[in-house]
Design a protein around this motif. Structure first.
Motif, mmCIF file in Angstrom:
data_model
loop_
_atom_site.group_PDB
_atom_site.id
_atom_site.type_symbol
_atom_site.label_atom_id
_atom_site.label_comp_id
_atom_site.label_asym_id
_atom_site.label_seq_id
_atom_site.Cartn_x
_atom_site.Cartn_y
_atom_site.Cartn_z
ATOM 1 N N ASP A 98 -21.066 -3.035 35.428
ATOM 2 C CA ASP A 98 -20.173 -1.888 35.257
ATOM 3 C C ASP A 98 -19.020 -2.331 34.360
ATOM 4 O OD1 ASP A 98 -17.937 -0.093 35.635
ATOM 5 O OD2 ASP A 98 -18.990 0.736 37.364
ATOM 6 N N LEU A 99 -18.920 -1.752 33.172
ATOM 7 C CA LEU A 99 -17.902 -2.183 32.218
ATOM 8 C C LEU A 99 -16.491 -2.010 32.773
ATOM 9 C CD1 LEU A 99 -17.261 -3.302 29.434
ATOM 10 C CD2 LEU A 99 -17.345 -0.959 28.531
ATOM 11 N N ALA A 100 -16.268 -0.967 33.554
ATOM 12 C CA ALA A 100 -14.938 -0.740 34.128
ATOM 13 C C ALA A 100 -14.534 -1.897 35.038
ATOM 14 C CB ALA A 100 -14.906 0.579 34.900
ATOM 15 N N ASN A 101 -15.482 -2.416 35.810
ATOM 16 C CA ASN A 101 -15.191 -3.567 36.673
ATOM 17 C C ASN A 101 -14.913 -4.813 35.835
ATOM 18 O OD1 ASN A 101 -15.509 -2.066 39.012
ATOM 19 N ND2 ASN A 101 -17.673 -2.592 39.247
ATOM 20 N N GLY A 102 -15.657 -4.947 34.738
ATOM 21 C CA GLY A 102 -15.411 -6.074 33.843
ATOM 22 C C GLY A 102 -14.039 -5.993 33.213
ATOM 23 N N GLN A 103 -13.637 -4.795 32.802
ATOM 24 C CA GLN A 103 -12.321 -4.623 32.199
ATOM 25 C C GLN A 103 -11.222 -4.889 33.207
ATOM 26 O OE1 GLN A 103 -11.778 -4.104 28.854
ATOM 27 N NE2 GLN A 103 -9.711 -4.713 29.524
ATOM 28 N N LYS A 104 -11.445 -4.504 34.451
ATOM 29 C CA LYS A 104 -10.469 -4.790 35.508
ATOM 30 C C LYS A 104 -10.272 -6.294 35.669
ATOM 31 C CE LYS A 104 -9.585 -3.931 40.433
ATOM 32 N NZ LYS A 104 -10.131 -3.312 41.683
ATOM 33 N N ALA A 105 -11.374 -7.043 35.595
ATOM 34 C CA ALA A 105 -11.291 -8.504 35.691
ATOM 35 C C ALA A 105 -10.527 -9.081 34.503
ATOM 36 C CB ALA A 105 -12.696 -9.098 35.758
ATOM 37 N N VAL A 106 -10.803 -8.554 33.303
ATOM 38 C CA VAL A 106 -10.093 -9.010 32.108
ATOM 39 C C VAL A 106 -8.605 -8.716 32.227
ATOM 40 C CG1 VAL A 106 -9.749 -8.531 29.650
ATOM 41 C CG2 VAL A 106 -12.049 -8.925 30.537
ATOM 42 N N ASP A 107 -8.262 -7.532 32.712
ATOM 43 C CA ASP A 107 -6.851 -7.166 32.882
ATOM 44 C C ASP A 107 -6.152 -8.108 33.848
ATOM 45 O OD1 ASP A 107 -7.271 -5.067 31.154
ATOM 46 O OD2 ASP A 107 -7.447 -3.549 32.736
ATOM 47 N N GLU A 108 -6.883 -8.511 34.898
ATOM 48 C CA GLU A 108 -6.334 -9.456 35.871
ATOM 49 C C GLU A 108 -6.029 -10.803 35.221
ATOM 50 O OE1 GLU A 108 -8.201 -12.153 39.438
ATOM 51 O OE2 GLU A 108 -8.700 -10.007 39.475
ATOM 52 N N LEU A 109 -6.960 -11.267 34.403
ATOM 53 C CA LEU A 109 -6.764 -12.551 33.731
ATOM 54 C C LEU A 109 -5.637 -12.474 32.708
ATOM 55 C CD1 LEU A 109 -10.482 -13.660 33.209
ATOM 56 C CD2 LEU A 109 -8.856 -14.516 34.904
ATOM 57 N N LYS A 110 -5.593 -11.372 31.964
ATOM 58 C CA LYS A 110 -4.546 -11.232 30.956
ATOM 59 C C LYS A 110 -3.170 -11.120 31.590
ATOM 60 C CE LYS A 110 -7.348 -9.595 27.113
ATOM 61 N NZ LYS A 110 -7.584 -8.560 26.087
ATOM 62 N N ALA A 111 -3.105 -10.516 32.765
ATOM 63 C CA ALA A 111 -1.834 -10.433 33.485
ATOM 64 C C ALA A 111 -1.354 -11.819 33.915
ATOM 65 C CB ALA A 111 -1.984 -9.531 34.705
ATOM 66 N N ALA A 112 -2.314 -12.753 34.039
ATOM 67 C CA ALA A 112 -1.987 -14.140 34.397
ATOM 68 C C ALA A 112 -1.771 -15.005 33.162
ATOM 69 C CB ALA A 112 -3.096 -14.726 35.255
ATOM 70 N N GLY A 113 -1.758 -14.372 31.976
ATOM 71 C CA GLY A 113 -1.490 -15.111 30.740
ATOM 72 C C GLY A 113 -2.716 -15.660 30.052
ATOM 73 N N ILE A 114 -3.906 -15.234 30.483
ATOM 74 C CA ILE A 114 -5.154 -15.709 29.880
ATOM 75 C C ILE A 114 -5.684 -14.614 28.964
ATOM 76 C CG2 ILE A 114 -7.509 -16.503 30.326
ATOM 77 C CD1 ILE A 114 -6.487 -17.410 33.104
ATOM 78 N N SER A 115 -5.613 -14.833 27.659
ATOM 79 C CA SER A 115 -5.946 -13.776 26.700
ATOM 80 C C SER A 115 -7.299 -13.943 26.022
ATOM 81 C CB SER A 115 -4.860 -13.683 25.623
ATOM 82 O OG SER A 115 -4.759 -14.907 24.919
ATOM 83 N N ASN A 116 -7.880 -15.136 26.071
ATOM 84 C CA ASN A 116 -9.116 -15.413 25.342
ATOM 85 C C ASN A 116 -10.360 -15.027 26.153
ATOM 86 O OD1 ASN A 116 -7.847 -17.576 26.763
ATOM 87 N ND2 ASN A 116 -9.361 -19.010 26.007
ATOM 88 N N VAL A 117 -10.349 -13.773 26.619
ATOM 89 C CA VAL A 117 -11.460 -13.215 27.380
ATOM 90 C C VAL A 117 -11.669 -11.764 26.950
ATOM 91 C CG1 VAL A 117 -11.185 -14.681 29.427
ATOM 92 C CG2 VAL A 117 -9.888 -12.558 29.243
ATOM 93 N N THR A 118 -12.915 -11.298 27.079
ATOM 94 C CA THR A 118 -13.190 -9.889 26.810
ATOM 95 C C THR A 118 -14.339 -9.440 27.697
ATOM 96 O OG1 THR A 118 -13.541 -8.251 25.052
ATOM 97 C CG2 THR A 118 -14.888 -10.237 24.966
#
Length: 240
Positions: free
Chosen positions: A34-54
């Protein structure tokens, strides 16, 4: 920077593996059915300062989905260095082979084995463009024939016989594929995270996701190109 694809990476061990690899400098495609779940995970990582994910939509039981994911990776990265086949299901339990549901068994194999094989086949052209291609198949001790036939084997493992059989098949796939690709400078290995607390087991595992992801990350970051066709756990090699 290594380019990594992790299937089933929107939660649990997959997400933690993505976190650790990104923190070590890899660019990680977080595969999610589910892409929405994947995006939620990416948002979680980016909120922690991890940007090299998609996030990338990828259902290992859907060939069209896998092919579309391949095209996205090709367009965005050009090649793939590491494929981590992490997606899997536990199935309904108990699942003894003597009298268990064939429908449940087929569903287990469709995701845990056939899904892994077809994802690998479709991603192979991108992996062949890497100078250091690696395939890591997430397995389990429950699939170890050595441990299942040991005198001190765990009797409760019969509750997961169907799941265990899929992981035995995964290990066979690892060995056979490693032999097929040996002359092409691939490394292909199985790894068990151990009994890790995730929703796969109702969070009953005694290891944290950080501990479970550790041996997967170590294999992904390894520079030893001679290690292939092996089965690992945290702390070293394990018997098939």
């Amino acid at each position: 920077m290594k380019t990594v694809l992790i299937t089933g990476a929107n939660k649990g061990i997959g997400l933690e593996t993505a976190r650790q690899l990104a923190q070590q400098g890899s660019f990680v495609f977080i595969g999610s059915r589910d892409l929405a779940n994947g995006q939620k995970a990416v948002d979680e990582l980016k909120a922690a300062g991890i940007s090299n994910v998609t996030a990338i939509q990828l259902d290992v039981t859907d060939t069209d989905s896998i092919n579309k994911a391949k095209e996205v990776i090709s367009q965005q990265a050009g090649s793939l260095d590491v494929l981590i086949n992490n997606a899997g299901i536990a199935g309904e339990q108990p699942q003894q082979l003597a009298d268990g549901s064939m429908e449940n068994l087929r569903e287990l194999f469709e995701t845990n084995f056939f899904g892994m094989v077809q994802t690998t086949q479709i991603m192979l052209p991108l992996l062949k463009l890497s100078s250091t291609p690696s395939i890591i198949n997430v397995s389990s001790e429950v699939g170890s024939l050595t441990m299942n036939t040991a005198p001190d084997r765990r009797p409760n493992w019969t509750l997961y016989s169907g799941y265990g059989a899929t992981k035995t098949a995964v290990n066979a796939f690892t060995v056979m594929l490693a032999n097929e690709l040996r002359e092409q400078h691939f490394t292909v290995n199985s790894v068990t995270p151990g009994y890790t607390a995730t929703d796969l087991n109702g969070f009953q595992g005694f290891k944290t996701v950080a501990e479970g992801a550790k041996p997967i990350v170590e294999l992904a970051m390894s520079t030893d190109r001679t290690v292939t066709g092996k089965f690992f756990k945290d702390g070293g090699e394990i018997s098939w």
